[in-house]
Design an enzyme around this catalytic site. Structure first.
Site, PDB file in Angstrom:
ATOM      1  N   LYS A  91       0.842  -1.196   0.000  1.00  0.00           N
ATOM      2  CA  LYS A  91       0.000   0.000   0.000  1.00  0.00           C
ATOM      3  C   LYS A  91       0.880   1.251   0.000  1.00  0.00           C
ATOM      4  O   LYS A  91       2.020   1.198   0.449  1.00  0.00           O
ATOM      5  CB  LYS A  91      -0.855   0.024   1.275  1.00  0.00           C
ATOM      6  CG  LYS A  91      -1.991  -0.986   1.319  1.00  0.00           C
ATOM      7  CD  LYS A  91      -2.780  -0.851   2.617  1.00  0.00           C
ATOM      8  CE  LYS A  91      -3.908  -1.874   2.695  1.00  0.00           C
ATOM      9  NZ  LYS A  91      -4.953  -1.668   1.685  1.00  0.00           N
ATOM     10  N   ARG A 136     -10.091 -11.654   2.354  1.00  0.00           N
ATOM     11  CA  ARG A 136     -10.942 -12.724   1.819  1.00  0.00           C
ATOM     12  C   ARG A 136     -10.237 -14.069   1.876  1.00  0.00           C
ATOM     13  O   ARG A 136     -10.888 -15.107   2.016  1.00  0.00           O
ATOM     14  CB  ARG A 136     -11.374 -12.346   0.387  1.00  0.00           C
ATOM     15  CG  ARG A 136     -10.225 -12.204  -0.574  1.00  0.00           C
ATOM     16  CD  ARG A 136     -10.622 -11.452  -1.843  1.00  0.00           C
ATOM     17  NE  ARG A 136     -10.744  -9.998  -1.630  1.00  0.00           N
ATOM     18  CZ  ARG A 136     -11.103  -9.131  -2.564  1.00  0.00           C
ATOM     19  NH1 ARG A 136     -11.406  -9.550  -3.787  1.00  0.00           N
ATOM     20  NH2 ARG A 136     -11.181  -7.845  -2.297  1.00  0.00           N
TER      21      ARG A 136
HETATM   22  N1  BES Z   1      -8.019  -3.818   4.605  1.00  0.00           N
HETATM   23  C1  BES Z   1      -8.210  -3.447   3.261  1.00  0.00           C
HETATM   24  C2  BES Z   1      -9.524  -2.703   3.023  1.00  0.00           C
HETATM   25  C3  BES Z   1      -9.595  -1.325   3.609  1.00  0.00           C
HETATM   26  C4  BES Z   1      -9.172  -0.244   2.859  1.00  0.00           C
HETATM   27  C5  BES Z   1     -10.146  -1.103   4.833  1.00  0.00           C
HETATM   28  C6  BES Z   1      -9.274   1.029   3.355  1.00  0.00           C
HETATM   29  C7  BES Z   1     -10.244   0.166   5.341  1.00  0.00           C
HETATM   30  C8  BES Z   1      -9.812   1.235   4.607  1.00  0.00           C
HETATM   31  C9  BES Z   1      -8.203  -4.680   2.356  1.00  0.00           C
HETATM   32  O1  BES Z   1      -7.397  -5.716   2.778  1.00  0.00           O
HETATM   33  C10 BES Z   1      -7.708  -4.240   1.029  1.00  0.00           C
HETATM   34  O2  BES Z   1      -6.564  -3.871   0.950  1.00  0.00           O
HETATM   35  N2  BES Z   1      -8.555  -4.296   0.014  1.00  0.00           N
HETATM   36  C11 BES Z   1      -8.194  -3.882  -1.281  1.00  0.00           C
HETATM   37  C12 BES Z   1      -8.734  -4.894  -2.251  1.00  0.00           C
HETATM   38  C13 BES Z   1      -8.205  -4.725  -3.641  1.00  0.00           C
HETATM   39  C14 BES Z   1      -6.729  -5.068  -3.690  1.00  0.00           C
HETATM   40  C15 BES Z   1      -8.980  -5.614  -4.557  1.00  0.00           C
HETATM   41  C16 BES Z   1      -8.806  -2.512  -1.530  1.00  0.00           C
HETATM   42  O3  BES Z   1      -9.925  -2.272  -1.076  1.00  0.00           O
HETATM   43  O4  BES Z   1      -8.145  -1.685  -2.131  1.00  0.00           O
HETATM   44 MN    MN Z   2      -5.405  -5.479   2.065  1.00  0.00          MN
END
Ligand code: BES
Ligand code: MN
Ligand code: ZN
Length: 498
Positions: free
Chosen positions: A275, A349
């Protein structure tokens, strides 16, 4: 903050809180205080904007001859709309108002309102509950806070006719509040303190309340074939854990349990699909789903709920390293299905895939509800007002939505359907772990559904709800514990003693 109930009596001095209904209709308490202060309340209401709406507040400092230090008027809105949620919010707003005024001790006068659906004693219990929830603080790491920066309120007395009944109604709510605080604490803790092992230790403390707690380690999970969950954890120096909590409160121990499953990513860097740096610190609360499931178990055990419940929390840290899984890796889940990991940041997931499968396989639950800070996309869709709700059962979805309306922890249903599922097709494995950018929260839910068999199931995406950047009446900014009250209510309303 200490909260006490007392038999209704209007104090002769100090700080008192009284209600005013919509259109400036004084409650009996406000009427009597107006008389005792030579009409100070009526005069104050003549000038100014205070109408008695639920958001209206007015502080009268040293009114009349000065016998009262302060009279705080709180708008109550329409009497016939006073329900549990309104009373709770009122309690929270009272705490905020008293702290803003620098008050240490106060008495809240709760009048009977014949038109209200909630009797005075029940309203008093809800006011106390809301006050307690709002007074929460996570301040253990502040060592240099000055006295004037700390909240002033230390003692709140709620005066109501039928104090004993209010106290009785308050007891189970105190258990729920304690559970909410437990979850808020866990979610607030940074990731150097809370990681899979220590979060499992925190869950283990529930044994004191009669919850049976098992913690599975890496070797057991390997034996079970949890390749999806383990793949996420393999880049971290902190080993994954799976926590299994059981509360047996039903008359018949053999009754199929209700099941709750939580995503517990104690820190989500994204892994190799890392990230951006800005805001990454927020990902300490990526264990919010697990935190809520643990808190829910505490609430149910705390108030000795007459129902069998299991809670399962999949705990991992998602880190990039030489041992981390790579984009393109194929992992095998406990279900036997294989997954091509396109994006290591879609890790929640993967964790839930094995946790859900394990839960339904072992416990054959009546229903299974998972909570997860699963997708950023749900924040784009619903903001911070509703959690995303997905379900394979209309009945279960409707009950969750209703519990959301009753507790203020609202959920909005989004669809599941075959065309969304197609986005998960992989060229090499049974599925990939991401779709394309479109409908990101739905394709995530579709992914989870592939690990759910016939059992009624719902998925609640709490990514927009687990943490709040602003104060709400009963939720100070920070960790919200979203879902503890919602699911406690769901259980109590529809499944307990049945
Ligand atoms: N933990 C994150 C989702 C999240 C993002 C929660 C911002 C709270 C605030 C999750 O694991 C994630 O990174 N999801 C990705 C999925 C994508 C790679 C398909 C996302 O939402 O960007
Ligand atoms: Mn994630
Ligand atoms: Zn995550």
């Amino acid at each position: 903050m200490k909260i006490e109930f007392a038999e209704y009596a209007i104090p002769k001095g100090g700080v008192v809180v009284a209600g005013v209904m919509e259109d400036k209709v004084l409650t009996p308490a406000a009427t009597e205080l107006d008389r005792r202060t030579g009409g100070a309340i009526a005069r104050a209401l003549k000038s100014g904007r205070f109408q008695g709406r639920a958001s209206d507040r007015l502080d009268l400092v040293g009114p009349g001859d000065g016998a009262y230090e302060r009279i705080v008027l709180m708008g109550l809105g329409k009497a016939k709309e006073r329900d549990a949620l309104k009373a709770q919010d009122l309690g929270g707003n009272i705490v905020a108002q008293l702290n803003a005024g620098g008050v240490a001790k106060a008495t809240v006068l709760v009048d009977p309102m014949p038109e209200a659906p909630l009797p005075a004693a029940a309203a008093a219990a809800r006011i106390a509950y809301g006050a307690r929830l709002r007074a929460y603080r996570f301040d253990k790491y502040r060592t240099k806070e000055k006295e004037e920066q700390k909240p002033t309120l230390t003692e709140l007395t709620i005066a109501v006719a039928g104090a004993k009944a209010a106290e009785d109604a308050s007891r189970p709510l105190e258990q729920v509040a304690d559970a909410v605080f437990f979850t808020r604490d866990l979610v607030s803790e940074p990731a150097n303190i809370i990681y899979p092992e220590t979060l499992a230790d925190a869950a283990r403390t529930l044994t004191e309340q009669g919850v049976e707690v098992e913690v599975l380690g890496v070797s057991e999970m390997k034996r079970l074939g949890m390749g999806a969950l383990l793949g996420v954890g393999q880049g971290s120096a902190r080993e994954p854990r799976l926590v299994v909590m059981q509360w047996q409160g039903a008359a018949n121990r053999a009754d199929a349990p209700l099941a709750f499953v939580g995503k517990g990513v104690t820190f989500d860097t994204g892994g190799i699909s890392i990230k951006p740096a800005a805001g990454m610190e927020d990902m300490k609360w990526d264990m919010g789903g697990a935190g809520t499931v643990i808190g829910l178990m505490k609430a149910l055990a705390g108030r000795k709920a007459k129902v069998n419940v299991v809670g399962v929390a999949g705990l991992v840290e998602n880190m990039p390293s030489g041992t981390a899984q790579r984009p393109g890796d194929v992992v095998k889940s406990m279900s036997g299905q294989t997954i091509e990991v396109i994006n290591t940041d879609a890790e929640g997931r993967l964790v839930l895939a094995d946790a859900l499968w394990y839960c339904q396989d072992r416990f054959k639950p009546k229903f299974m509800i998972d909570l997860a800070t699963l997708t950023g996309a749900i924040i784009i869709a619903l903001g911070h007002e509703n959690a995303g709700l997905f379900a394979n059962s209309d009945d279960l979805a409707e009950r969750i939505a209703a519990a959301g309306r009753a507790t203020g922890e609202r959920c909005w249903r989004l669809p599941l359907a075959e065309p969304y599922d197609k986005a998960l097709a992989s060229d090499i494995a049974d599925m990939k772990n991401v779709g394309d950018r479109a409908a990101g929260s739905i394709t995530a839910a579709q992914f989870l559904q592939r690990f759910v068999n016939d059992v009624p199931w719902a998925h609640i995406d709490i990514a927009g709800m687990a943490w709040s950047k602003k104060d709400a009446p009963t939720v100070p900014k920070g960790a919200t514990a979203f879902g503890v009250q919602l699911l406690n209510h769901l259980v109590q309303e529809y499944y307990e003693g049945k």
